[in-house]
Design a protein around this motif. Structure first.
Motif, PDB file in Angstrom:
ATOM      1  N   CYS A 448       5.872  38.795  11.613  1.00 22.18           N
ATOM      2  CA  CYS A 448       4.958  40.230  11.854  1.00 22.18           C
ATOM      3  C   CYS A 448       5.690  40.789  13.023  1.00 22.18           C
ATOM      4  CB  CYS A 448       3.635  40.385  12.084  1.00 22.18           C
ATOM      5  SG  CYS A 448       2.964  39.689  10.164  1.00 22.18           S
ATOM      6  N   SER A 449       5.413  40.762  13.710  1.00 21.51           N
ATOM      7  CA  SER A 449       5.927  41.621  15.257  1.00 21.51           C
ATOM      8  C   SER A 449       7.818  41.909  14.697  1.00 21.51           C
ATOM      9  CB  SER A 449       6.068  40.842  16.488  1.00 21.51           C
ATOM     10  OG  SER A 449       6.670  39.229  16.275  1.00 21.51           O
ATOM     11  N   TRP A 454      11.434  46.798  13.780  1.00 24.85           N
ATOM     12  CA  TRP A 454      12.481  46.793  12.676  1.00 24.85           C
ATOM     13  C   TRP A 454      11.703  48.259  12.409  1.00 24.85           C
ATOM     14  CZ3 TRP A 454      11.675  46.291   6.565  1.00 24.85           C
ATOM     15  CH2 TRP A 454      12.865  46.953   6.146  1.00 24.85           C
ATOM     16  N   GLY A 455      10.548  48.807  11.611  1.00 23.47           N
ATOM     17  CA  GLY A 455       9.725  49.467  11.549  1.00 23.47           C
ATOM     18  C   GLY A 455       9.826  50.536  10.290  1.00 23.47           C
ATOM     19  N   GLY A 456      11.312  49.292   9.255  1.00 22.43           N
ATOM     20  CA  GLY A 456      11.213  49.786   7.803  1.00 22.43           C
ATOM     21  C   GLY A 456      10.327  49.558   7.622  1.00 22.43           C
ATOM     22  N   ASP A 457      10.101  49.607   5.812  1.00 26.70           N
ATOM     23  CA  ASP A 457       9.227  49.347   4.595  1.00 26.70           C
ATOM     24  C   ASP A 457      10.005  48.379   3.423  1.00 26.70           C
ATOM     25  OD1 ASP A 457       7.548  49.482   2.302  1.00 26.70           O
ATOM     26  OD2 ASP A 457       8.127  51.460   1.471  1.00 26.70           O
ATOM     27  N   LEU A 532      15.817  39.695   7.494  1.00 29.32           N
ATOM     28  CA  LEU A 532      14.635  41.110   7.223  1.00 29.32           C
ATOM     29  C   LEU A 532      14.115  39.975   6.146  1.00 29.32           C
ATOM     30  CD1 LEU A 532      14.982  44.436   8.600  1.00 29.32           C
ATOM     31  CD2 LEU A 532      13.537  42.961   9.655  1.00 29.32           C
ATOM     32  N   ALA A 533      14.673  40.227   4.253  1.00 32.56           N
ATOM     33  CA  ALA A 533      14.306  40.423   3.775  1.00 32.56           C
ATOM     34  C   ALA A 533      13.928  38.603   3.539  1.00 32.56           C
ATOM     35  CB  ALA A 533      15.568  39.661   2.666  1.00 32.56           C
ATOM     36  N   LEU A 534      14.788  37.646   3.689  1.00 34.72           N
ATOM     37  CA  LEU A 534      14.328  36.079   4.234  1.00 34.72           C
ATOM     38  C   LEU A 534      12.684  35.489   5.124  1.00 34.72           C
ATOM     39  CD1 LEU A 534      14.674  33.155   3.927  1.00 34.72           C
ATOM     40  CD2 LEU A 534      16.669  33.217   5.702  1.00 34.72           C
TER      41      LEU A 534
END
Length: 557
Positions: A448-449, A454-457, A532-534
Motif C-alpha cells: 500500500c505504501s 506511485w500516486g496513480g489510479d 505495480l500490477a503485480l
C-alpha cells in the motif's frame, strides 16, 4: 474468467475422454515437488496404462502429442516433458504465469470465490455454557468456526452460524447457588462456600447487580432482578441473562456474529427431547435395565450401549444432543459441522448412533466434527493459568486486551486444530518478522505504501502490458499467486483454515523476496506499470486470504 489452469484442465479432460470414455472426469494436475520439473505435473498416463493394456511411457508420448495440438496448450504451455515411467511435466510460458495478475485485478475481492450452488450448511461452534466468560479454548473454537464458515462461503455454500446455549442442567443450578452465596456475603474460602461453586469475581458482580435490582439485556431476553436474596429462581434467570450478555461482548470484541442462538432449554420446553426418546423406544432401539433406559448404540458401532434416562428420571447429556441434531435435519440442513474440543470425542459415536436409530433418514457420518485441543498461554516466559475475572482460567477478552483480535485469530489458526498450541503473548505484540500476523500484515501495508508513493489510479493497472514480468523473482511471485484458488478450495474441503495461514505466510515471504530483488518505481514506464500490477495483485490476494481468517489487512503499520 477461466484461469489458465482451468483451460488446460479442460483440454486435458477432453483428450483423456477420447482415450477412455469417462476418464475425463479424472483430469487433474499436481504441483511438482521440485521447481526444476516445471509448473504442473500430470500422472494420467500411469493411471490409464493398465486399463488400456499399454506401456505408460508410450501412452505419455501419445497424450503429449494430443495435448500439444490443443488450443489451450499451444497458447499457454512452453514445453511438455516426459519423465520416468510416464509423468508429464508442463512448463508454462511467461504469459501464462502473468495471466494470474490480470485475473486477480479483474476479480478483486471475488478472486478465489466459486459461484453459489444453492446448498446450505449449518456450522455450530463456541456453544459455551452461560456460566462464565469465554476462555481461550472458546477463542480457538470461535476462530476455527468463523474461518471454516468463511471458507465454505467462498466455495458457494449458504452458511448458517449457530451457537448452542447449554442453559439447562446441573451447571446452571451451580451458577445460581454461587450467585446466591455471594449475595449473602459469602466468598470463596469461607465456611459454607460450596466446593463446586464458581469462584471468579464475575459472580460477585452478578450478585451485586441482582441485589441492586438492575435490568440486563441479552441477545433474546431482558430480565430485571427482584433484589430478593431468597429468589433463587430469579437469580438463575438473571445470571444466565447476565452471562449471555457478557459472552455477547466477548464475541463482539472478537468481531464474531452468529445467525442464531439455539437454547438447550427449548428442546425440553418444546417437547423435542421427550419426542426423541419416544421415537427411539417405538423403534425398538432401547431397553430397561437397573431402573434406567438404555440405547442400543452397539448396533451402530459404539463400544457399549449408553444410558439415556437415568434411574432418577434425568436424561444423560447426549440425549438432548440427539434431539438437537434431529432439529437441524428437520430445519433443512443436510450438511452440519460441529466445532468442539477433543474432550467431546467420546460423544461422537453415541450421537451418531442415536441419529441412526431414530429412523428419520439421517445418513451415517452426520454431522461432521472438527475437534481442537486446548490452548496454553505464555506471558513473560511463564504459563498464565488464572484470570482474576474468571477465577480459574484465562479469558478470551484477556487475550484480546493483551494483544489484538487480529493476533488472536491468526495465532489460533496457525496450527492444525488437533495439535497442541501455546499462545505466546509477548510474540503476538512484537513488530518484527518473528510475529507471523505482523509479517503478513506488513507485506500488505508495504505494498500500500508503494502504491501511495506511485500516486496513480490502481484501477488502470488491470490493462497494462505484463510482458516485463519475465524475471525469476516476478515469475516466482506469480506462481505463488496462482496457488490461491486451489488452496482455498482444498482448505474448505478439509475444514483446514490453517492452510490459509500457511499460504499467507508463504505469499508474504515471496513478496518480501520480490521487493528486495526488484525496484518497483523505476523510470521505465512499462516496467514500472507491470511491477505495480503485480504487487497490487499480491495485495489483493493477501487481503482476500486475511478476510477468510477474519483478520484485517492494514494499509499502514
Amino acid at each position: 474468467m477461466l484461469s489458465v489452469k482451468q483451460q488446460l484442465l479442460a483440454a486435458l479432460a477432453g483428450e483423456l475422454e477420447r482415450l477412455v470414455p469417462g476418464a475425463g472426469a479424472q483430469a487433474a494436475f499436481e504441483s511438482p515437488r521440485q521447481a526444476a520439473h516445471g509448473d504442473l505435473a500430470c500422472t494420467a498416463a500411469l493411471q490409464l496404462a493398465k486399463p488400456l493394456k499399454t506401456n505408460p511411457r508410450a501412452l505419455g508420448e501419445q497424450l503429449r502429442a494430443a495435448l500439444q495440438a490443443t488450443e489451450a496448450f499451444v497458447r499457454w504451455v512452453e514445453v511438455i516433458e516426459i519423465a520416468g515411467p510416464g509423468f508429464l511435466n508442463l512448463r508454462l510460458k511467461p504469459a501464462a504465469r502473468q495471466e494470474v495478475v490480470r485475473q486477480v485485478l479483474a476479480e478483486r475481492e471475488r478472486h478465489g470465490l466459486r459461484p453459489g450452488h444453492g446448498e446450505s450448511v449449518i456450522v455450530e461452534f463456541v456453544s459455551a455454557n452461560p456460566t462464565g466468560p469465554l476462555h481461550v479454548g472458546h477463542g480457538r473454537q470461535a476462530a476455527l468456526g468463523d474461518a471454516i464458515c468463511n471458507l465454505l462461503a467462498s466455495q458457494g455454500w449458504r452458511v448458517h452460524r449457530e451457537f448452542y446455549y447449554n442453559d439447562a442442567g446441573v451447571q446452571i443450578d451451580t451458577l445460581a447457588t454461587s450467585v446466591q452465596c455471594r449475595a449473602r456475603g459469602l466468598k470463596p474460602g469461607d465456611a459454607g462456600w460450596p466446593e463446586a461453586a464458581y469462584n471468579g469475581d464475575y459472580i460477585q458482580d452478578i450478585a451485586g447487580d441482582f441485589l441492586a435490582g438492575k435490568t440486563v439485556q441479552a441477545d433474546d431476553r431482558s430480565y430485571t432482578a427482584s433484589g430478593d436474596v431468597e429468589d433463587l429462581a430469579g437469580m438463575r434467570e438473571f445470571a444466565v441473562a447476565y452471562l449471555r450478555h457478557e459472552q455477547d461482548k466477548d464475541l463482539q470484541a472478537f468481531r464474531l456474529k452468529f445467525d442464531q442462538y439455539y437454547l438447550e432449554s427449548s428442546l425440553y420446553s418444546s417437547g423435542r427431547v421427550a419426542a426423541t426418546v419416544q421415537r427411539l423406544v417405538d423403534a425398538g432401539k432401547t431397553y430397561e435395565q437397573d431402573g434406567a433406559l438404555w440405547l442400543r448404540t452397539t448396533d451402530y458401532g459404539d463400544d457399549k450401549d449408553r444410558v439415556m434416562r437415568k434411574s432418577d428420571g434425568g436424561y444423560t447429556y447426549f440425549v438432548p444432543d440427539v434431539a438437537y441434531h434431529i432439529a437441524k435435519w428437520e430445519r433443512g440442513f443436510r450438511k452440519a459441522i460441529n466445532i468442539q474440543g477433543t474432550d467431546h470425542h467420546g460423544t461422537i459415536a453415541r450421537v451418531r448412533a442415536g441419529l441412526q436409530a431414530a429412523g428419520v433418514g439421517i445418513p451415517q457420518g452426520y454431522p461432521d466434527y472438527v475437534l481442537h485441543t486446548m490452548v496454553r498461554v505464555v506471558r513473560g516466559g511463564e504459563e498464565v493459568k488464572i484470570s482474576k475475572r474468571a477465577g480459574s482460567y484465562v479469558t478470551l477478552r484477556d487475550l484480546i486486551d493483551w494483544t489484538s483480535a487480529d493476533a488472536v485469530r491468526f495465532f489460533l489458526l496457525s496450527r492444525k486444530p488437533d495439535t497442541e498450541y501455546t499462545f505466546d503473548v509477548d510474540l503476538a505484540v512484537q513488530k518484527n518478522n518473528d510475529n507471523p500476523v505482523y509479517y503478513v500484515q506488513y507485506a500488505h501495508a508495504r505494498i500500500c505504501s508503494v502504491l501511495e508513493a506511485w500516486g496513480g489510479d490502481a484501477a488502470t493497472l488491470a490493462g497494462v502490458d505484463l510482458a516485463p514480468l519475465d524475471t525469476p523473482a516476478a515469475q516466482a511471485l506469480m506462481l505463488r499467486l496462482a496457488e490461491f484458488p486451489d488452496m482455498l478450495a482444498g482448505a474448505a474441503r478439509d475444514f483446514a483454515p490453517h492452510d490459509v495461514s500457511f499460504y499467507l505466510r508463504e505469499l508474504a515471504a515471496s513478496y518480501h523476496s520480490y521487493y528486495d530483488a526488484e525496484r518497483i518505481l523505476v523510470d521505465d514506464a512499462s516496467v514500472k506499470n507491470a511491477r505495480l500490477a503485480l504487487v497490487a495483485a499480491t495485495a489483493q490476494v493477501l487481503q482476500n486470504g486475511l478476510a477468510v481468517l477474519g483478520v484485517t489487512a492494514p494499509t499502514r503499520m
